[in-house]
Design an enzyme around this catalytic site. Structure first.
Site, PDB file in Angstrom:
ATOM      1  CB  CYS A 100      -1.004  -0.023   1.147  1.00 15.13           C
ATOM      2  SG  CYS A 100      -2.381   1.150   0.913  1.00 15.13           S
ATOM      3  CG  HIS A 141      -3.339  -3.191   3.322  1.00  9.16           C
ATOM      4  ND1 HIS A 141      -2.264  -2.633   3.972  1.00  9.16           N
ATOM      5  CD2 HIS A 141      -4.104  -2.158   2.884  1.00  9.16           C
ATOM      6  CE1 HIS A 141      -2.363  -1.311   3.935  1.00  9.16           C
ATOM      7  NE2 HIS A 141      -3.470  -0.991   3.278  1.00  9.16           N
ATOM      8  CD  GLU A 151      -0.365  -5.283   5.355  1.00  7.53           C
ATOM      9  OE1 GLU A 151      -0.593  -4.092   5.657  1.00  7.53           O
ATOM     10  OE2 GLU A 151      -0.471  -5.727   4.201  1.00  7.53           O
TER      11      GLU A 151
END
Length: 249
Positions: free
Chosen positions: A96, A174, A176
């Site tokens: 991002c 994202h 993660e």
């Protein structure tokens, strides 16, 4: 000669974190699975100089701030750090904000987009083995243009979503994100959801429903990045072989 003398040193990873509510999430567990030595650097509050050439991998996380906003002191410092890494052929994985910063450093334009993307959204992928089509979690208001010479891997109607440049990969989404991260984001940034008309409870529920599959996709992306883009296994094996040759001399 001990067998350990032929083994490469542990991978050293530097994670650039930009605020408390945006931790590495799945990246931490993935790197632990590779027995990596990991340093998480809060670049927003620690202004010391860090030499990225001492690491095998740089991971830049998300941020509520813009990768083009040099009024935030850490932004130009990160641009300089990332430029040094790229010039030294240290691979970067940008998530991002991190992907936008990678685009900036490589000559792309980062700007406030006309449309935001918040939620679990699919992407159109040119390489689903590297970047599956999702849905991936998005939460961004800024966008970027593809840097000169980069290869577009995935996109949406709003913006580029993934690109490869050399041994680096920039992402707009994202991978993660975990349920705990989402809980924190909804609590900390609920005003952004309200302004965009996003139901926070529905967002949390969908994140929980997608927990297993989103982690599987994240691992697929991380592993493909490591082997096919960063080529770190190959590079570290070469280093181990060179070290063995020097010891045998």
């Amino acid at each position: 000669m001990s067998p350990t003398e032929h083994e490469p040193a542990p991978m050293r990873a530097l994670i650039l974190q930009h605020e408390e509510p945006t931790p590495p999430g799945h990246v931490t567990e993935w790197l632990a699975g590779h027995d990596a030595e990991v340093e998480t650097f809060r670049i927003d509050i620690d202004d010391r100089e860090v030499d990225p050439t001492g690491y095998d991998l740089i991971v830049s996380l998300g941020s509520e701030f813009a990768a083009f906003d040099d009024s935030k002191p850490f932004v130009p410092r990160e641009a300089k750090l990332m430029r040094t890494a790229i010039d030294a052929d240290v691979p970067v994985l940008g998530l991002c904000f991190g992907g936008q910063m990678l685009a900036r450093v490589l000559g792309g334009e980062v700007f406030r987009g006309t449309l935001s993307e918040i939620g679990w959204l699919p992407v159109r992928s040119q390489d689903p083995e590297l970047v599956p089509e999702g849905p991936w979690f998005q939460w961004h208001f800024d966008s970027f243009t593809l840097p000169p010479g980069a290869t577009l891997i995935a996109e949406s109607d709003v913006s580029p979503q993934a690109f490869v440049a050399g041994r680096s990969l920039g992402l707009q989404f994202h991978p993660e994100v975990t349920t705990q991260i989402m809980d924190d984001w909804v609590r900390e940034y609920r005003h952004e959801l309200d302004a965009d008309g996003v139901d926070p409870d529905a967002l949390l529920e969908e994140t929980r429903q997608r927990e297993i599959e989103s982690k599987r996709m994240a691992w697929q992306l991380f592993e493909r990045y490591l082997s096919d883009v960063a080529r770190l296994s190959e590079k570290r094996a070469e280093g181990a072989d060179a070290g063995s040759d020097r010891r045998a001399g």
